[in-house]
Design an enzyme around this catalytic site. Sequence first.
Site, PDB file in Angstrom:
ATOM      1  N   HIS A  41       0.823  -1.212   0.000  1.00 35.83           N
ATOM      2  CA  HIS A  41       0.000   0.000   0.000  1.00 35.83           C
ATOM      3  C   HIS A  41       0.857   1.262   0.000  1.00 35.83           C
ATOM      4  O   HIS A  41       0.366   2.332   0.335  1.00 35.83           O
ATOM      5  CB  HIS A  41      -0.896   0.028   1.240  1.00 35.83           C
ATOM      6  CG  HIS A  41      -1.691  -1.216   1.442  1.00 35.83           C
ATOM      7  ND1 HIS A  41      -2.553  -1.696   0.492  1.00 35.83           N
ATOM      8  CD2 HIS A  41      -1.762  -2.087   2.485  1.00 35.83           C
ATOM      9  CE1 HIS A  41      -3.126  -2.813   0.947  1.00 35.83           C
ATOM     10  NE2 HIS A  41      -2.650  -3.076   2.139  1.00 35.83           N
ATOM     11  N   HIS A  52      -6.821  -4.616  -1.448  1.00 34.16           N
ATOM     12  CA  HIS A  52      -6.091  -5.880  -1.371  1.00 34.16           C
ATOM     13  C   HIS A  52      -6.294  -6.735  -2.607  1.00 34.16           C
ATOM     14  O   HIS A  52      -6.213  -7.960  -2.544  1.00 34.16           O
ATOM     15  CB  HIS A  52      -6.497  -6.656  -0.114  1.00 34.16           C
ATOM     16  CG  HIS A  52      -6.098  -5.961   1.143  1.00 34.16           C
ATOM     17  ND1 HIS A  52      -6.900  -5.019   1.734  1.00 34.16           N
ATOM     18  CD2 HIS A  52      -4.972  -6.039   1.890  1.00 34.16           C
ATOM     19  CE1 HIS A  52      -6.290  -4.557   2.811  1.00 34.16           C
ATOM     20  NE2 HIS A  52      -5.124  -5.143   2.932  1.00 34.16           N
TER      21      HIS A  52
END
Lengths: 332, 332, 207, 207
Positions: A56, A218
């Site tokens: 991320h 995700h």
Amino acid sequence: MKKFLNTPESVLADALAGLAAAHPRLDVDVEARVVRRAGAGRAGKVALVSGGGSGHEPLHGGFVGTGMLDAACPGEIFTSPVPDQVLAAATAVDQGAGVVLIVKNYTGDVLNFRMAAELAADEGIEVRTVLVDDDVAVTDSTWTAGRRGTGATVFVEKIAGALAERGAGLDEVAAVGRRVNELSRSFAVALTACTTPAAGKPGFDLPEDEMEVGVGIHGEPGRRREKLGTAREIVAEALAAVLAEPVLTGTDQALVMVNGLGGTPLIELYVLFNEVSTQLAAQGVTIARSLVGNYVTSLDMAGASITVCRADEQLLALWDAPVDTPALRWGG
Amino acid sequence: MKKFLNTPESVLADALAGLAAAHPRLDVDVEARVVRRAGAGRAGKVALVSGGGSGHEPLHGGFVGTGMLDAACPGEIFTSPVPDQVLAAATAVDQGAGVVLIVKNYTGDVLNFRMAAELAADEGIEVRTVLVDDDVAVTDSTWTAGRRGTGATVFVEKIAGALAERGAGLDEVAAVGRRVNELSRSFAVALTACTTPAAGKPGFDLPEDEMEVGVGIHGEPGRRREKLGTAREIVAEALAAVLAEPVLTGTDQALVMVNGLGGTPLIELYVLFNEVSTQLAAQGVTIARSLVGNYVTSLDMAGASITVCRADEQLLALWDAPVDTPALRWGG
Amino acid sequence: MDIALARHWVQAIAVAMDEHQDRLTQLDSAIGDADHGANMHRGFNAVLATQVSYRPDSVSQLLVKVGTTLISSVGGASGPLYGTAFRAAGKALPGTDPDPAELLAALRAGLDAVRELGAAAPGDKTMVDAFLPALDAFEEEVRAGGDLAAAAARAARAAEDGARATVPLQARKGRASYLGPRSIGHQDPGATSTALVFGALATAAAR
Amino acid sequence: MDIALARHWVQAIAVAMDEHQDRLTQLDSAIGDADHGANMHRGFNAVLATQVSYRPDSVSQLLVKVGTTLISSVGGASGPLYGTAFRAAGKALPGTDPDPAELLAALRAGLDAVRELGAAAPGDKTMVDAFLPALDAFEEEVRAGGDLAAAAARAARAAEDGARATVPLQARKGRASYLGPRSIGHQDPGATSTALVFGALATAAAR
Ligand SMILES: Nc1ncnc2c1ncn2[C@@H]1O[C@H](COP(=O)(O)OP(=O)(O)O)[C@@H](O)[C@H]1O
Ligand SMILES: Nc1ncnc2c1ncn2[C@@H]1O[C@H](COP(=O)(O)OP(=O)(O)O)[C@@H](O)[C@H]1O
Ligand SMILES: [Mg+2]
Ligand SMILES: [Mg+2]
Ligand SMILES: [Mg+2]
Ligand SMILES: [Mg+2]
């Protein structure tokens, strides 16, 4: 798999070593997987620790520095850190004033951070946890794991970090973090799936004229698949979802982020931000502050998220406070 | 075509409107396609203007601000701006001390900026041009259009901008810009082609296990195609090409950029930077300063470029000088 | 079960997680985040590494150690859940070598701990959907007088069936729940790895 | 050529650039940056727009205006090059309606200006490779006593041939030169648009 890496297993260690080499003001323990501010902390300052799966970036390591996080603990790709790691981070940065853990609401993150909090308490560290759950694509019901934590994490880390820097107490810092989360909502769409190094291929196939609506960070598919719309249509749908949240009703000024998921170029994010700005203005919402860029990504996913935080003068003042991290830097 | 846009024709205007909405300290004339610092300029300061085709964001508009550019003129996607536009920018920011035009070496950019320079001279504006041509993938011979201008543009804009901010004269500012370019070399590889909104499909197909080596920033194929290597191998090849340049022989400290081309996530750039750092160290080169991120992109191309600038104390001091732009911000 | 058997069990799990790593990853890719294979692999590799020089006094101690190692090496949802399962099971065992009934009771304690921690009910499309039927089958066999090998073999089959039976379910816990109805039609990765854990027990017990 | 014919020429170019925009883009995508179609389209649209209310005194004036408009609306390499070609040609014309020989001389001046600005030699795989043979063919026909329509038709065919003949060449100017030998096997987009310009002249002259 088209990635710059040595082996799928070494991505995290290599990237952390790169982070260390690029940012001398970070103290990166590649072995323990803890990223913290170099130098001694300020005695009596409440410490902020966040973490979560990697993939991320710049979240969370890129937000370590004055005015934001004291430490970050990056897990494996899309895997929350383990309790020992969080404990090591908390122990390293606690200045006796306690530690605020900023946790994105995923089962794995919640469980591992909860265990870490228990271990930390056993060691005499005062801990508060701020759970971030801003993603309106997921309904918060007893039948799900609750809303996901996504873009608002940046707002929580920045604003709580600013308050901690000012010398506020543990409960106060945690409270402002929770308030920012409560006032923030996000919504994301994806144009492509991402590829984790472990899987070696994209998580799903998406026809050339379709998009996934309501995705997380995700690589999972979204809530539904739709024909690819124009920037205008996509923003209208995202804002409708975000502004439908009761807590945002009556928002007159907002902190807004248009965030790229990793594979979307900046020029497209500005096209989206133009729509966000125009459409919010038409609804009487002034954008008081904004971020446009890649802040909370999902590896190489092409896509974007929109986060709106209903802001008041206190939050904006904390937003404006100096920050000096690899990924956010102003004031000073 | 998987992009966030309204129509292919409106991408630039929409993105500029978004840039304006996101950055109140920029004064964006969407019609004239000129991005400049808001507010009156400082009398007697040498002005810096750069520009080129769009699709390379944050270059150049994201580098307008204190300590860097005074104005940018973005052309259509991958199309250099027209002379009138450059003239409008130069006229808007000239403070009587003259204007330095920073031009990447492409036939279109060179011709349009040259015409603009003539028009500006006709209007009594003193103009100097700094040509950036750092890409070692292209040999500089009378049989080509010369080396391309890529990553070093950021270094030139930052360092010349800092010197201008200090009050240096026109020739001095141009000279330092030329020196930075002369001391800088870049090399890029791509894992995927990019898609221009006008073409609607990728410029080339690349098998799953191959990469294009020696690409530019306009979606063109590279000098050759190779099996996809590890990060270590790719960096070794790029550094070998860059360090083979006579001007870099004997470099002991360097300013280094690992730059994403738009579709590559930050975690991979850090993996590359780790290799760059390790391999340069093994060759006795210290990385004095660095940038890791997306600075000179090629729409949604997955790929990265590596730029090395042989730096001395003067250049590093100018690098460290305060800068306050959307994409680079420090000091102050 | 004695310490040697417990060791064989753990080794067999590690072998299974290695063999099935890609499958677990692909299952998790469909309705999750594609890390379950790597997570289980990393976790049981770490367990193997600790076992090398570890001389526990009891099966109880050994299982607690397995759980602790999983918690500190896996991360994600599965780390705390599996880690807690092994820890709780270990703690519920007597200090002596457990008989099948004692092992069953300990495994029940492990399942209870997982359900307490994760709040998943049967049918939520989680590891519980393999764990629970495995223990029910184990119990039936023990009640019928079967030995550990027989009970473990039946548990393994039931866990397999339970994992397969997650396919038509809609997830209500973990990240697959974000997909809502789109989680239907895919086998749960955690239930699948749980079936591997019981398969490994059957393998070890059959030696 | 009178002003009306010059106008028809310019209109026919605009129509051709509209029809062939995608083709030019795809050619430029292979060895360049995929903007030549949009560049030509935008440029000649701008030319059309200025023509609406523009009342030039001469073909000379009109062509200069076309060139100026291209320079200020196209950008890229083609903008200054085509713009300069039209400006130089216009400036080389007399104030009266040019006969074919005068037009030829003016177009030669345009080509010279392009070569001076871009430094491209024949065979470098640029617009010069269509421009030059077009003028040679035009000249032959004029020498043979042909009228404008005949000369333009031959020039158009020669330009087409010239554009096609760029396929086996290796580019030595413009961004296709970055590809080195990989530029071989593709037709040059600028030579292709030059063929459209002469095709449009033939169309207009044939009316
Ligand atoms: N609340 C829960 N209770 C029981 N099991 C759960 C729960 N949440 C997730 N799981 C199990 O964990 C598995 C996913 O594990 P893993 O992929 O390793 O972690 P993560 O979901 O954090 O990526 C799921 O397939 C499911 O079986
Ligand atoms: N130096 C030059 N001399 C003549 N023609 C050139 C030169 N450089 C480029 N061209 C022509 O310009 C064409 C490309 O135009 P265009 O795509 O519009 O601009 P750019 O190359 O800047 O993207 C090439 O196909 C070639 O015919
Ligand atoms: Mg995970
Ligand atoms: Mg171009
Ligand atoms: Mg997972
Ligand atoms: Mg082009």
